[in-house]
Write an enzyme that holds these catalytic residues in place. Structure first.
Site, PDB file in Angstrom:
ATOM      1  CB  ALA A  93      -0.931  -0.003   1.214  1.00 44.94           C
ATOM      2  CG  ASP A  94       4.340   3.819   1.235  1.00 41.74           C
ATOM      3  OD1 ASP A  94       3.919   4.767   0.548  1.00 41.74           O
ATOM      4  OD2 ASP A  94       5.240   3.947   2.095  1.00 41.74           O
ATOM      5  CG  LEU A  95       4.413  -0.515  -5.439  1.00 40.63           C
ATOM      6  CD1 LEU A  95       5.309  -1.309  -4.510  1.00 40.63           C
ATOM      7  CD2 LEU A  95       3.515  -1.468  -6.217  1.00 40.63           C
TER       8      LEU A  95
END
Length: 262
Positions: A93-95
């Site tokens: 969720a932090d790509l």
């Protein structure tokens, strides 16, 4: 949901567990790798050191000789995200570009190393249904229907002002109509979703945290891919993975057949 996600990131054993699961999910995919967790406690995480260049370094290169390599990186990066979402139901969720390194290999193309796996999301059955239903309205160009879905399935119990409801439906109708007037393979899905989130915020329509995280992930993934390759076709690249999900295939084909008669 946001508070729980932030609290989970403070426990580094959670990130270690995520890395183990990601490595299992991508076992047999030589062009995608994750650091190996060697030691973890709630406050300490020791991982393997991974060499590579940041994705952003390739975005900055503009000579034609690098175009093929940049397209390969775009394809690997976007498809690893789609695999997480469609097949694995464990999504990083932090790509953002800072969490992606590239290693070049002479005979098998670029390898992407994914870092910082502390923040992840999974779709519940309800989240998945919401996503598929909204995806259907995007493909069909049904802005009012999409707006109504988002209002009905908002996790907030607060009543939205009638003027905000009507403005949201009207502006979503314009947004979707503009998008669907293009051939299906040319619709800028990330841009449409980004504008949709902006509209929801301005009209006080609250979204489920996991759903919003997933939408944001698609926006970022397509954005990185288009920086590397301006002609990147999200739907075309995603098709092999989407074809493994019958419900998504049904939505895609429904939109495809409609596009023949525009």
């Amino acid at each position: 949901n946001f508070a729980k996600s932030m609290q989970a990131q403070l426990d580094l054993t959670v990130e270690a567990e995520n890395l183990v699961e990601f490595r299992q999910n991508f076992d047999g995919y030589p062009n995608v790798s994750f650091p190996l967790p060697m030691l973890s406690t709630p406050t300490v995480l020791v991982e393997s050191f991974e060499k590579g260049k940041h994705v952003q370094d390739y975005v900055a290169v503009e000579d034609d000789s690098s175009a093929a390599l940049k397209r390969q990186i775009a394809c690997v990066g976007f498809n690893l995200f789609m695999k997480m979402m469609v097949l694995d139901n464990l999504v990083h969720a932090d790509l953002h570009p800072g969490n992606l390194l590239v290693r070049e290999h002479e005979h098998r193309g670029p390898e992407l190393i994914v870092l910082d796996a502390g923040l992840t999301t999974r779709l519940s059955a309800r989240d998945r249904r919401n996503f598929l239903d909204l995806f259907t309205t995007v493909v069909e160009g049904d802005g009012r229907g999409g707006a109504q879905l988002m209002i009905e399935r908002s996790p907030s119990q607060e009543k939205i002002h009638p003027e905000d409801v009507e403005r949201f439906k009207a502006e979503m109708e314009v947004l979707f109509h503009t998008a669907i007037s293009q051939p299906l393979n040319e619709i800028p899905i990330g841009s449409v979703l980004n504008n949709m989130l902006d509209l929801a915020h301005s009209c006080h329509v609250k979204l489920d945290g996991n759903f919003a995280t997933l939408v944001a992930g698609i926006i970022v993934a397509e954005g990185i891919a288009r920086q590397l390759d301006a002609n990147f076709d999200l739907l075309e690249e995603a098709r092999p993975l989407l074809q493994q999900d019958p419900e998504v295939v049904a939505v895609y084909l429904k939109g495809k057949f409609k596009s023949f008669f525009r």
